[in-house]
Design an enzyme around this catalytic site. Structure first.
Site, mmCIF file in Angstrom:
data_model
loop_
_atom_site.group_PDB
_atom_site.id
_atom_site.type_symbol
_atom_site.label_atom_id
_atom_site.label_comp_id
_atom_site.label_asym_id
_atom_site.label_seq_id
_atom_site.Cartn_x
_atom_site.Cartn_y
_atom_site.Cartn_z
ATOM 1 N N ASP A 1 -94.498 -22.261 44.943
ATOM 2 C CA ASP A 1 -93.354 -21.367 44.817
ATOM 3 C C ASP A 1 -92.158 -22.085 45.399
ATOM 4 O OD1 ASP A 1 -94.503 -19.380 47.568
ATOM 5 O OD2 ASP A 1 -92.996 -20.947 47.565
ATOM 6 N N ASP B 1 -92.163 -24.326 49.461
ATOM 7 C CA ASP B 1 -92.864 -25.553 49.072
ATOM 8 C C ASP B 1 -91.893 -26.576 48.530
ATOM 9 O OD1 ASP B 1 -95.414 -23.376 47.857
ATOM 10 O OD2 ASP B 1 -95.285 -24.430 49.769
ATOM 11 N N ASP C 1 -100.399 -24.942 45.157
ATOM 12 C CA ASP C 1 -100.147 -24.066 46.295
ATOM 13 C C ASP C 1 -101.034 -22.839 46.044
ATOM 14 O OD1 ASP C 1 -98.604 -22.885 48.402
ATOM 15 O OD2 ASP C 1 -97.636 -21.717 46.856
#
Ligand code: ATP
Ligand code: MG
Ligand code: ZN
Length: 726
Positions: free
Chosen positions: A620, A624, A416
């Site tokens: 995180d 996500d 991410d």
């Protein structure tokens, strides 16, 4: 520090135990016991059969590698000492682990039985000079086998076939064969090996995270200075934390400044500065300065308590390999015992006599001793246990053996961007009104008040920016909010419908005349994320913010590449922002996917799994979560927001140090290698002994040496590799 009290995870208030089972709402406690008599999973069944039927015992967890038994029980119905008594009646040498002490206090020295057995055996070796001395070997066997007898009876009573029974049969068999020295030697070898294993395991359990032991049981109330018990602290109470104190609760600083050592949670020992609005966690140490903290979570819901429960459950969750081995072991022992009986009965029925029968009898004893799959059964849990502990010490909470195994199999890593590759600390590059419907301060007031409701890293930057323009947000005036993951946030203030977010939220807000002309004025700044403010369908403001990459991000991705693992970026942010991050990383990422909605991330993770195999996703824990859950190993980063993340992801990296990601993969690979070596050596040793017995002649003490020797090897074969230690 109160005396060695057992962890009282007293659940206060409407405890769900009070009602359902109709008992007086007792005080549920978790008692930690050191049970030296646990050899391998054979004793797990025995411990569970001994403790589970006891009235008031709710759950029994046996962690074999550290010989720890964790009993969740109602103190009103059963005391911890009654539990200890039941275990000791079965000869399991149990003791309550004093709080915070290093575990396995017992077992430092061999038991007197072992010493006496050794001495008598040594004397019996003088038999050639004085023949009657050979009876001392039988005495040695009788003295040394005391603890084995107790456990054998208990096991027989519970119809479990365990190593003690098998060893006793072998000892009796060799006495029957007249080889007294061998009988003494078997008992001596076995009890010494048990003692050495206990030593090794007590070191392991000493490492067992007893984080809770660092959390004080009392707190100081900030306004009155009064000292109260942890049980009386409600969420929202403001407590005082003086310099040198251990932070007693999870909370937010409301006054004062200090530096805090968070190494007990993150494994990072540099002090972290704290000021009002900073988050602090129970179990961390307030190095200097005085802070007052508003409690956000009660003791047993604190992050540190969740970590401890997680490590315990992880120890108990068996990996795929372990389940396979345990199921084989369950059938292996009875099968070998039947085979051992057959090996002596068949020849006897076929008329074998004397020497020939003795040979078959010896062979059947060798089979018996090889019947306990101790080493094989220990090979996985010991390696897994040590790896999980080592991971926890570097601030990585891995949820169990199979996650560790998957870590070792990872072929591709998906990252991410915001808060993972980048710090998630945005700075506002530009903020301006569009059109003349709204003037700047009004815009800042709306945006900061609505963003105060969002946990997105950008929201914090926008609130801070407004405050820097001396505009105070008033979240209480926001009458309605809605978070659109991957797009932004919606709020109603002063009767206005306000949308704040990226391109997608413009579409959602059915913004009337959004001209694309707006792009050029802010796109000039390289790689910034563009944000829009729409009020009642009109575009009234634009802003751009940018984030910086974490130090070590490029290095971590390069290390993964050197391990044959490719890295890709999955981000909800704009392509410009993704490209900008890629440039900051020196182009190490193999693929970039931007402008993703959370469900797009899941689709892409599944694609990576299909194309490359085991996929690691680092993100995180908040937005996500679906992608983290879809990956083979989902790692959530960062201490803040980790409480939610711990639940959803397979592993939680408490520190922000992204270099721990390749380290974790190395740890997983190393654990897999250790398990493979352990399994091979334990099976190999047994096969060698049996081959020797069949091809040449069955030598009983060699079989015992092979069995306990491989057990010892497995338990001792845990040296952290230099790489894992780095
Ligand atoms: N509270 C918010 N305020 C303003 N914009 C937001 C907010 N939440 C999301 N956005 C916009 O939506 C985009 C996607 O958000 P999302 O949280 O899915 O991804 P991200 O966290 O920005 O990036 P990554 O997926 O790498 O974490 C953000 O880049 C931002 O432009
Ligand atoms: Mg995000
Ligand atoms: Zn065993």
């Amino acid at each position: 520090m109160p005396g060695p009290a057992v962890e009282a995870a007293a659940r206060s208030g409407g405890d769900h135990h009070g009602g359902c089972c109709g008992k007086a709402a007792g005080k549920w406690e978790k008692t930690y016991l050191d049970v030296l008599g646990i050899c391998c999973t054979a004793e797990v069944a025995l411990v569970e059969r001994l403790l589970t039927p006891i009235q008031g015992v709710r759950a029994v967890t046996v962690v074999v590698p550290s010989r720890t038994v964790i009993v969740d029980h109602d103190t009103a119905a059963v005391s911890q000492f009654h539990i200890v008594k039941v275990l000791n009646k079965a000869g399991l040498e149990a003791s309550v682990r004093a709080y915070g002490s290093s575990a396995g206090a017992g077992g430092r020295w061999p038991s007197p039985f072992t010493v006496a057995c050794g001495a008598l055996l040594a004397l019996s070796l003088l038999a050639p000079l004085l023949p009657p001395l050979r009876w001392l070997a039988v005495a040695a066997a009788c003295v040394g086998s005391q603890p084995m007898l107790l456990r054998a009876f208990a096991a027989a009573g519970k119809l479990t076939l365990d190593i003690n029974i098998l060893m006793l049969i072998a000892v009796a068999g060799s006495v029957a064969l007249g080889s007294f020295t061998e009988a003494g030697a078997i008992v001596f070898l076995f009890t010494v090996a048990e003692w050495l294993e206990t030593l090794a395991c007590s070191k392991a359990s000493a490492g067992m995270l007893s984080l809770m032991s660092t959390v004080p049981k009392t707190v100081v109330l900030a306004e009155t200075g009064q000292v109260v018990g942890m049980g009386d602290v409600a969420v929202g109470t403001v407590v005082a934390v003086r310099a040198g104190d251990v932070v007693p609760v999870d909370g937010v600083v409301v006054g004062g400044h200090s530096e805090v050592d968070e190494s007990s949670l993150t494994g990072e020992s540099f002090p972290v500065p704290k000021q009002p609005q900073s988050e602090v966690w129970a179990g961390t140490i307030n190095l200097d300065g005085y802070i007052s903290v508003r409690t956000t979570a009660l003791a047993e819901n604190s992050t540190v308590a969740k970590m401890e429960r997680l490590v315990e459950e992880a120890q108990n969750s068996r990996s795929r390999t372990q389940r396979l081995i345990d199921s084989c072991a369950k059938h292996y022992t009875p099968a070998v015992v039947v085979l051992a009986a057959g090996v002596v009965l068949v020849p006897a029925l076929l008329g074998a006599r004397d020497l020939e029968l003795e040979h078959w009898f010896r062979l059947s004893l060798v089979l018996l001793v090889s019947a306990c799959p101790c080493a094989l059964v220990l090979s996985t849990p010991v390696a897994t246990f040590c790896a999980l502990l080592r991971a926890a010490r570097m601030g990585l909470l891995v949820k169990g053996g199979n996650v560790l195994e998957s870590l070792g199999e990872v072929r591709v890593a998906a990252f991410d961007k915001t808060g993972t590759i980048t710090r998630g600390e945005f700075s506002i590059k530009d903020f301006h009104v569009v059109g003349d419907k709204v003037e700047m301060n009004q815009l800042l007031y709306w945006v900061s008040s609505i963003e105060s409701k969002s946990s997105h890293p950008m929201a914090a930057a926008l609130v801070e920016y407004a405050q820097s323009k001396s505009v105070q947000p008033k979240p209480e005036n926001v009458t309605e909010t809605c978070i659109y993951h991957g797009e932004g946030i919606y709020g109603v203030m002063d009767g206005k419908q306000i949308y704040i977010g990226n391109e997608r939220i413009i579409a959602r807000s059915s913004c009337r005349h959004h001209q694309h002309a707006g792009h050029q004025e802010t796109d000039g700044l390289k790689g910034v994320s563009i944000g829009h403010v729409i009020c009642d369908g009109d575009l009234v403001g634009k802003f751009s913010l940018s984030d910086t990459c974490r130090t070590g991000a490029a290095e971590a991705i390069l290390q993964l590449r050197s391990m044959g693992i490719k890295s890709v970026m999955l981000t909800g942010d704009s392509a410009a922002a993704a490209k900008h991050a890629q440039e900051q990383l020196g182009g190490v990422l193999e693929e970039l996917h931007a402008g993703l909605l959370p469900e797009d991330k899941v689709r892409l993770v599944r694609g990576l799994q299909a194309r490359h195999g085991a996929t690691l996703m680092v993100g995180d824990g908040m937005n996500d979560a679906p992608a983290l859950a879809a990956a083979d190993v989902g790692v959530s980063m960062g201490l803040s927001g980790s409480a939610a993340a711990i639940e959803t992801s397979h592993a939680a990296l408490m520190s922000g140090d992204i270099l721990r990601v390749p380290k974790a993969v190395r740890l997983g690979r190393r654990a897999r290698r250790t398990i493979a070596v352990n399994v091979a050596s334990s099976v190999g040793a047994k096969a060698a002994v049996l081959a020797l017995a069949v091809a040449w002649r069955p030598v009983l003490w060699v079989a015992v040496l092979a069995d306990v020797g491989t057990c010892l090897l497995v338990v001792l074969h845990r040296r952290p590799s230099r790489a894992a230690r780095r």
